[in-house]
Scaffold this motif. Structure first.
Motif, mmCIF file in Angstrom:
data_model
loop_
_atom_site.group_PDB
_atom_site.id
_atom_site.type_symbol
_atom_site.label_atom_id
_atom_site.label_comp_id
_atom_site.label_asym_id
_atom_site.label_seq_id
_atom_site.Cartn_x
_atom_site.Cartn_y
_atom_site.Cartn_z
ATOM 1 N N VAL A 121 -69.026 -22.268 44.513
ATOM 2 C CA VAL A 121 -70.306 -22.514 45.170
ATOM 3 C C VAL A 121 -71.369 -21.669 44.477
ATOM 4 C CG1 VAL A 121 -71.564 -22.488 47.349
ATOM 5 C CG2 VAL A 121 -69.085 -22.896 47.343
ATOM 6 N N GLU A 122 -72.246 -22.340 43.722
ATOM 7 C CA GLU A 122 -73.289 -21.629 42.976
ATOM 8 C C GLU A 122 -72.684 -20.523 42.106
ATOM 9 O OE1 GLU A 122 -77.072 -21.396 42.941
ATOM 10 O OE2 GLU A 122 -76.686 -23.534 43.183
ATOM 11 N N ALA A 123 -71.664 -20.884 41.360
ATOM 12 C CA ALA A 123 -70.981 -19.905 40.510
ATOM 13 C C ALA A 123 -70.503 -20.582 39.246
ATOM 14 C CB ALA A 123 -69.792 -19.288 41.250
ATOM 15 N N GLY A 124 -70.543 -19.844 38.135
ATOM 16 C CA GLY A 124 -70.086 -20.396 36.872
ATOM 17 C C GLY A 124 -69.952 -19.302 35.823
ATOM 18 N N PRO A 125 -69.688 -19.690 34.574
ATOM 19 C CA PRO A 125 -69.394 -18.720 33.516
ATOM 20 C C PRO A 125 -70.584 -18.257 32.698
ATOM 21 C CG PRO A 125 -68.901 -20.926 32.746
ATOM 22 C CD PRO A 125 -69.394 -21.073 34.158
ATOM 23 N N ALA A 126 -71.788 -18.733 33.008
ATOM 24 C CA ALA A 126 -72.934 -18.465 32.134
ATOM 25 C C ALA A 126 -73.235 -16.978 31.995
ATOM 26 C CB ALA A 126 -74.170 -19.187 32.637
ATOM 27 N N ILE A 170 -72.063 -6.036 39.026
ATOM 28 C CA ILE A 170 -72.454 -7.171 38.184
ATOM 29 C C ILE A 170 -72.774 -6.737 36.751
ATOM 30 C CG2 ILE A 170 -73.221 -8.681 40.049
ATOM 31 C CD1 ILE A 170 -75.741 -6.665 38.032
ATOM 32 N N SER A 171 -72.460 -5.491 36.414
ATOM 33 C CA SER A 171 -72.837 -4.975 35.091
ATOM 34 C C SER A 171 -72.195 -5.760 33.953
ATOM 35 C CB SER A 171 -72.486 -3.488 34.976
ATOM 36 O OG SER A 171 -71.086 -3.288 35.105
ATOM 37 N N GLU A 172 -70.963 -6.213 34.138
ATOM 38 C CA GLU A 172 -70.285 -6.959 33.073
ATOM 39 C C GLU A 172 -70.919 -8.333 32.842
ATOM 40 O OE1 GLU A 172 -65.728 -6.336 33.240
ATOM 41 O OE2 GLU A 172 -66.511 -5.585 35.145
ATOM 42 N N LEU A 173 -71.506 -8.904 33.884
ATOM 43 C CA LEU A 173 -72.166 -10.199 33.730
ATOM 44 C C LEU A 173 -73.453 -10.077 32.922
ATOM 45 C CD1 LEU A 173 -70.250 -10.573 36.268
ATOM 46 C CD2 LEU A 173 -71.814 -12.395 36.929
ATOM 47 N N ALA A 174 -73.985 -8.864 32.839
ATOM 48 C CA ALA A 174 -75.190 -8.646 32.045
ATOM 49 C C ALA A 174 -74.909 -8.735 30.556
ATOM 50 C CB ALA A 174 -75.802 -7.285 32.383
ATOM 51 N N THR A 175 -73.670 -8.461 30.167
ATOM 52 C CA THR A 175 -73.352 -8.382 28.737
ATOM 53 C C THR A 175 -72.326 -9.412 28.275
ATOM 54 O OG1 THR A 175 -71.665 -6.695 29.210
ATOM 55 C CG2 THR A 175 -73.871 -5.910 28.658
ATOM 56 N N HIS A 176 -71.723 -10.158 29.202
ATOM 57 C CA HIS A 176 -70.655 -11.081 28.827
ATOM 58 C C HIS A 176 -70.878 -12.476 29.409
ATOM 59 C CE1 HIS A 176 -68.712 -7.147 28.290
ATOM 60 N NE2 HIS A 176 -67.885 -7.749 27.462
ATOM 61 N N TYR A 219 -68.427 -16.077 30.175
ATOM 62 C CA TYR A 219 -67.022 -16.291 30.523
ATOM 63 C C TYR A 219 -66.597 -17.739 30.305
ATOM 64 C CZ TYR A 219 -67.371 -11.658 32.563
ATOM 65 O OH TYR A 219 -67.555 -10.307 32.741
ATOM 66 N N TRP A 220 -67.070 -18.341 29.235
ATOM 67 C CA TRP A 220 -66.729 -19.727 28.948
ATOM 68 C C TRP A 220 -65.263 -19.881 28.553
ATOM 69 C CZ3 TRP A 220 -69.758 -23.468 30.514
ATOM 70 C CH2 TRP A 220 -71.102 -23.167 30.757
ATOM 71 N N ARG A 221 -64.701 -18.897 27.888
ATOM 72 C CA ARG A 221 -63.280 -18.987 27.526
ATOM 73 C C ARG A 221 -62.417 -19.039 28.779
ATOM 74 N NH1 ARG A 221 -59.241 -15.503 27.284
ATOM 75 N NH2 ARG A 221 -60.614 -13.714 27.670
ATOM 76 N N GLU A 222 -62.763 -18.218 29.772
ATOM 77 C CA GLU A 222 -62.011 -18.227 31.021
ATOM 78 C C GLU A 222 -62.185 -19.561 31.749
ATOM 79 O OE1 GLU A 222 -62.637 -14.011 29.857
ATOM 80 O OE2 GLU A 222 -63.883 -15.815 29.924
ATOM 81 N N TRP A 223 -63.396 -20.090 31.720
ATOM 82 C CA TRP A 223 -63.634 -21.378 32.379
ATOM 83 C C TRP A 223 -62.783 -22.482 31.757
ATOM 84 C CZ3 TRP A 223 -64.560 -24.304 36.205
ATOM 85 C CH2 TRP A 223 -64.975 -25.633 36.039
ATOM 86 N N THR A 224 -62.737 -22.547 30.446
ATOM 87 C CA THR A 224 -61.965 -23.614 29.796
ATOM 88 C C THR A 224 -60.463 -23.429 29.982
ATOM 89 O OG1 THR A 224 -62.021 -22.415 27.683
ATOM 90 C CG2 THR A 224 -63.747 -24.058 28.065
ATOM 91 N N ALA A 225 -60.025 -22.218 30.375
ATOM 92 C CA ALA A 225 -58.599 -21.973 30.599
ATOM 93 C C ALA A 225 -58.147 -22.391 31.998
ATOM 94 C CB ALA A 225 -58.270 -20.503 30.375
ATOM 95 N N VAL A 226 -59.090 -22.666 32.898
ATOM 96 C CA VAL A 226 -58.726 -23.100 34.251
ATOM 97 C C VAL A 226 -58.060 -24.466 34.173
ATOM 98 C CG1 VAL A 226 -59.629 -23.772 36.516
ATOM 99 C CG2 VAL A 226 -60.548 -21.756 35.345
ATOM 100 N N ARG A 227 -56.965 -24.639 34.885
ATOM 101 C CA ARG A 227 -56.210 -25.887 34.814
ATOM 102 C C ARG A 227 -56.184 -26.666 36.125
ATOM 103 N NH1 ARG A 227 -57.326 -25.412 30.564
ATOM 104 N NH2 ARG A 227 -56.103 -24.967 28.683
ATOM 105 N N CYS A 228 -56.574 -26.051 37.223
ATOM 106 C CA CYS A 228 -56.459 -26.723 38.520
ATOM 107 C C CYS A 228 -57.684 -27.605 38.796
ATOM 108 C CB CYS A 228 -56.308 -25.690 39.626
ATOM 109 S SG CYS A 228 -57.709 -24.568 39.792
ATOM 110 N N PRO A 229 -57.543 -28.586 39.700
ATOM 111 C CA PRO A 229 -58.700 -29.388 40.110
ATOM 112 C C PRO A 229 -59.813 -28.480 40.639
ATOM 113 C CG PRO A 229 -56.680 -30.338 40.965
ATOM 114 C CD PRO A 229 -56.314 -29.007 40.390
#
Length: 241
Positions: free
Chosen positions: A121-126, A155-161, A163-173
């Motif tokens: 919900v209003e969340a993603g890897p950007a 949220i400090s890690e989201l400032a510098t990273h 997470y598209w690699r993690e998103w593409t690794a998701v396998r569930c619906p």
């Protein structure tokens, strides 16, 4: 209210609503500066459908330890993973809003055997988002129930990273829920679908901002219920809805 103590001494407060013979196991993850009470409108609806519902206050939030030893992304994921294992929730449906959705996404990527489906919900890897710590600090300037430094560090890690690699690794619906007036980056939902085109569905909730679960709880429930019904289809993990 029950508490789980983590190895670093952090206490995680949670609630476990378990009906007889639950249909689905569901874990709810709130966003930054939130608390599990934000799900109070959704929980009875899910219980009425016969699901087991577990919700908790993330470290640094609500009734959990206010100033934990660490608030890294890895620590948040480990907390949720431990709850899933300790409470025998797997395979679980994860429903997370904002930073809680980000935690859910990372968990689904790292522990695919534990997760049946994912609702973001209003969340993603950007990312990265260099100005994010400053924006969060300004937003929380007058908030007293929370420790502002802990929130900014969360949220400090989201400032510098990103997470598209993690998103593409998701396998569930996966169901991606966006508020019509939300704060996701303009191209993020499209980019998420392009990066992971199978088993992903995107829906926009009208008249909702970033806090879809507070702005339009009934419409969010309807989207979640439809997604759970979809999981019953034999091809749910194989094809995009």
């Amino acid at each position: 209210m029950t508490r789980l103590t983590r190895p670093d001494g952090t206490e995680i407060a949670y609630r476990d609503h378990t009906p007889p013979r639950p249909r689905q196991q569901i874990l709810l993850l709130h966003g930054l500066a939130g608390r599990m009470a934000e799900w109070d409108d959704l929980v009875p609806r899910l219980l009425a459908d016969g699901h087991r519902v577990v919700l908790y206050d993330a470290r640094g939030h609500g009734e959990s330890t206010r100033r934990p030893a660490t608030v890294t992304r890895a620590a948040h994921v480990a907390d949720a993973m431990t709850l899933i294992r300790e409470l025998s929730l797997a395979p679980v449906t994860l429903i997370g809003q904002s930073l809680g959705g980000h935690t859910a996404m990372l968990l689904a990527s790292a522990y695919p055997d534990l997760v049946r489906s994912l609702i973001l919900v209003e969340a993603g890897p950007a990312g990265p988002s260099p100005n994010l710590p400053y924006l969060i600090a300004s937003w929380l300037a007058d908030w007293h129930p929370l420790d502002r430094a802990t929130m900014v560090e969360s949220i400090s890690e989201l400032a510098t990273h990103a997470y598209w690699r993690e998103w593409t690794a998701v396998r569930c619906p996966t169901l991606l829920v966006q508020g019509e007036n939300g704060t996701m980056r303009a191209t993020e939902p499209t980019d998420m679908l392009a990066a992971r085109p199978t088993a992903t569905h995107h829906t926009v909730v009208p008249d909702a901002g970033h806090d879809v679960h507070l702005d339009q709880p009934e419409r969010l429930y309807e989207a979640i219920a439809a997604h759970i019904r979809f999981l019953k289809q034999p091809s749910a993990g194989d094809a995009r809805r």
